[in-house]
Design a protein around this motif. Sequence first.
Motif, PDB file in Angstrom:
ATOM      1  N   GLY A   1       6.174  -8.905   0.719  1.00  0.00           N
ATOM      2  CA  GLY A   1       6.426  -7.674  -0.012  1.00  0.00           C
ATOM      3  C   GLY A   1       5.419  -6.583   0.306  1.00  0.00           C
ATOM      4  N   ALA A   2       4.176  -6.967   0.626  1.00  0.00           N
ATOM      5  CA  ALA A   2       3.173  -5.975   1.024  1.00  0.00           C
ATOM      6  C   ALA A   2       3.518  -5.388   2.385  1.00  0.00           C
ATOM      7  N   SER A   3       4.061  -6.210   3.285  1.00  0.00           N
ATOM      8  CA  SER A   3       4.505  -5.677   4.582  1.00  0.00           C
ATOM      9  C   SER A   3       5.648  -4.692   4.389  1.00  0.00           C
ATOM     10  N   VAL A   4       6.560  -5.005   3.479  1.00  0.00           N
ATOM     11  CA  VAL A   4       7.640  -4.062   3.176  1.00  0.00           C
ATOM     12  C   VAL A   4       7.054  -2.781   2.583  1.00  0.00           C
ATOM     13  N   GLY A   5       6.068  -2.921   1.702  1.00  0.00           N
ATOM     14  CA  GLY A   5       5.416  -1.755   1.135  1.00  0.00           C
ATOM     15  C   GLY A   5       4.744  -0.892   2.190  1.00  0.00           C
ATOM     16  N   LEU A   6       4.093  -1.547   3.149  1.00  0.00           N
ATOM     17  CA  LEU A   6       3.451  -0.793   4.232  1.00  0.00           C
ATOM     18  C   LEU A   6       4.492  -0.057   5.063  1.00  0.00           C
ATOM     19  N   ARG A   7       5.639  -0.713   5.311  1.00  0.00           N
ATOM     20  CA  ARG A   7       6.712  -0.048   6.059  1.00  0.00           C
ATOM     21  C   ARG A   7       7.241   1.153   5.281  1.00  0.00           C
ATOM     22  N   LEU A   8       7.348   1.022   3.980  1.00  0.00           N
ATOM     23  CA  LEU A   8       7.758   2.175   3.170  1.00  0.00           C
ATOM     24  C   LEU A   8       6.748   3.313   3.302  1.00  0.00           C
TER      25      LEU A   8
ATOM     26  N   GLY B   1       7.686  10.020   2.029  1.00  0.00           N
ATOM     27  CA  GLY B   1       8.039  10.908   0.933  1.00  0.00           C
ATOM     28  C   GLY B   1       8.505  10.204  -0.315  1.00  0.00           C
ATOM     29  N   ARG B   2       8.804   8.894  -0.201  1.00  0.00           N
ATOM     30  CA  ARG B   2       9.291   8.145  -1.357  1.00  0.00           C
ATOM     31  C   ARG B   2       8.184   7.376  -2.071  1.00  0.00           C
ATOM     32  N   VAL B   3       6.967   7.403  -1.514  1.00  0.00           N
ATOM     33  CA  VAL B   3       5.881   6.561  -2.019  1.00  0.00           C
ATOM     34  C   VAL B   3       4.763   7.422  -2.592  1.00  0.00           C
ATOM     35  N   GLY B   4       4.333   7.084  -3.816  1.00  0.00           N
ATOM     36  CA  GLY B   4       3.182   7.751  -4.402  1.00  0.00           C
ATOM     37  C   GLY B   4       1.895   7.059  -4.005  1.00  0.00           C
ATOM     38  N   ARG B   5       1.651   5.855  -4.573  1.00  0.00           N
ATOM     39  CA  ARG B   5       0.475   5.050  -4.244  1.00  0.00           C
ATOM     40  C   ARG B   5       0.921   3.650  -3.861  1.00  0.00           C
ATOM     41  N   LEU B   6       0.130   3.005  -3.010  1.00  0.00           N
ATOM     42  CA  LEU B   6       0.465   1.685  -2.488  1.00  0.00           C
ATOM     43  C   LEU B   6      -0.577   0.654  -2.914  1.00  0.00           C
ATOM     44  N   VAL B   7      -0.113  -0.481  -3.414  1.00  0.00           N
ATOM     45  CA  VAL B   7      -0.972  -1.640  -3.634  1.00  0.00           C
ATOM     46  C   VAL B   7      -0.449  -2.738  -2.718  1.00  0.00           C
ATOM     47  N   LEU B   8      -1.261  -3.141  -1.749  1.00  0.00           N
ATOM     48  CA  LEU B   8      -0.843  -4.114  -0.737  1.00  0.00           C
ATOM     49  C   LEU B   8      -1.730  -5.352  -0.856  1.00  0.00           C
ATOM     50  N   ALA B   9      -1.122  -6.469  -1.240  1.00  0.00           N
ATOM     51  CA  ALA B   9      -1.873  -7.707  -1.472  1.00  0.00           C
ATOM     52  C   ALA B   9      -1.511  -8.747  -0.421  1.00  0.00           C
ATOM     53  N   SER B  10      -2.524  -9.278   0.243  1.00  0.00           N
ATOM     54  CA  SER B  10      -2.374 -10.446   1.126  1.00  0.00           C
ATOM     55  C   SER B  10      -1.506 -10.179   2.338  1.00  0.00           C
ATOM     56  N   ALA B  11      -1.692  -9.039   2.973  1.00  0.00           N
ATOM     57  CA  ALA B  11      -0.984  -8.740   4.218  1.00  0.00           C
ATOM     58  C   ALA B  11      -1.800  -7.745   5.015  1.00  0.00           C
ATOM     59  N   GLY B  12      -1.741  -7.873   6.349  1.00  0.00           N
ATOM     60  CA  GLY B  12      -2.436  -6.949   7.226  1.00  0.00           C
ATOM     61  C   GLY B  12      -1.451  -6.074   7.972  1.00  0.00           C
ATOM     62  N   PHE B  13      -1.937  -5.442   9.042  1.00  0.00           N
ATOM     63  CA  PHE B  13      -1.080  -4.525   9.783  1.00  0.00           C
ATOM     64  C   PHE B  13      -0.660  -5.065  11.147  1.00  0.00           C
ATOM     65  N   GLU B  14      -1.150  -6.252  11.515  1.00  0.00           N
ATOM     66  CA  GLU B  14      -0.710  -6.886  12.754  1.00  0.00           C
ATOM     67  C   GLU B  14      -0.863  -8.399  12.607  1.00  0.00           C
ATOM     68  N   PRO B  15      -0.002  -9.177  13.291  1.00  0.00           N
ATOM     69  CA  PRO B  15      -0.037 -10.631  13.121  1.00  0.00           C
ATOM     70  C   PRO B  15      -1.380 -11.267  13.433  1.00  0.00           C
TER      71      PRO B  15
ATOM     72  N   VAL C   1      -3.110 -15.609  -5.390  1.00  0.00           N
ATOM     73  CA  VAL C   1      -3.314 -14.200  -5.729  1.00  0.00           C
ATOM     74  C   VAL C   1      -2.464 -13.766  -6.923  1.00  0.00           C
ATOM     75  N   PRO C   2      -1.148 -14.086  -6.978  1.00  0.00           N
ATOM     76  CA  PRO C   2      -0.364 -13.620  -8.133  1.00  0.00           C
ATOM     77  C   PRO C   2      -0.844 -14.169  -9.470  1.00  0.00           C
ATOM     78  N   SER C   3      -1.524 -15.316  -9.456  1.00  0.00           N
ATOM     79  CA  SER C   3      -1.984 -15.895 -10.717  1.00  0.00           C
ATOM     80  C   SER C   3      -3.253 -15.216 -11.245  1.00  0.00           C
TER      81      SER C   3
END
Length: 265
Positions: free
Chosen positions: A90-97, A103-117, A233-235
């Motif tokens: 979901g963080a990767s999807v958030g980064l893609r957004l 223009g559709r995103v205000g602030r991003l919280v990205l947990a447990s994902a980077g920008f390259e494999p 992390v979610p816990s």
Amino acid sequence: MEIYFEEHGPRTGRPLVLLPGALSGVATSFGELLPLLAARRHVIAVEFQGHGRTPDIDRPFTIEHFAADVVELLDRLGVERADVLGWSMGASVGLRLGTDHAGRVGRLVLASAGFEPSGAYPGLLEGIQDLRPEHLHGSEFHEEYLRTAPDPGGFARLVEKMKVLDADLPEWTRESVRALAAPVLLVLGDADIVRPEHIVEMFRLVGGGVPGDIEGLPASRLAILPGTTHVGVPSRAAWLAPMVEEFLGAGEDDGTGAQPTRRST
């Protein structure tokens, strides 16, 4: 495609969209965190194609497809701009957004994902290809799927389609990460699947890693959670909720007393 989502909390202010991890629905990704955030904010929690209550369709899983689905959902709901919190996939999807639908995103919280494999520990992604559906039988992900999926017999298909996605994960250039318009809160467990040095590099790309007493606090932030694995992390909801609240700048409860609702569109 029918997209399952849940809305919680008061219908005021900019909504916060929650994006779950791979093989996960709302409950396994955000069961503890969601009620804490929804006490003050309008929260929209999404389940991706083939996950949870959203049925699968004849289309491969890709981060780009999932991001486009979120944009379509926001269009259907009449939401012009939302904050986004994603964990793992979901963080990767958030980064893609953030990079492709800025223009559709205000602030991003990205947990447990980077920008390259290569940000993950060596061998972890390759090991996913050895995963078989029966390895997950009895897990919280499997039990949630059996409990919620339109086709409870489709778990093996879900796992196989996820393995195809994981074999060809997206990556972002450093320039595209640096160009993010949205402020970013990066979250990582100190025993996560992503290497901490990778997240620190990402933090620098989004404007972090500066002496705040001299230059002022950057808009983006970094949180490393001690004693925390990837699935742990979610816990850490009691830690995450105030961090996220403060970062998003949530206001005081408006006293509407709105109750959680569930619906799909």
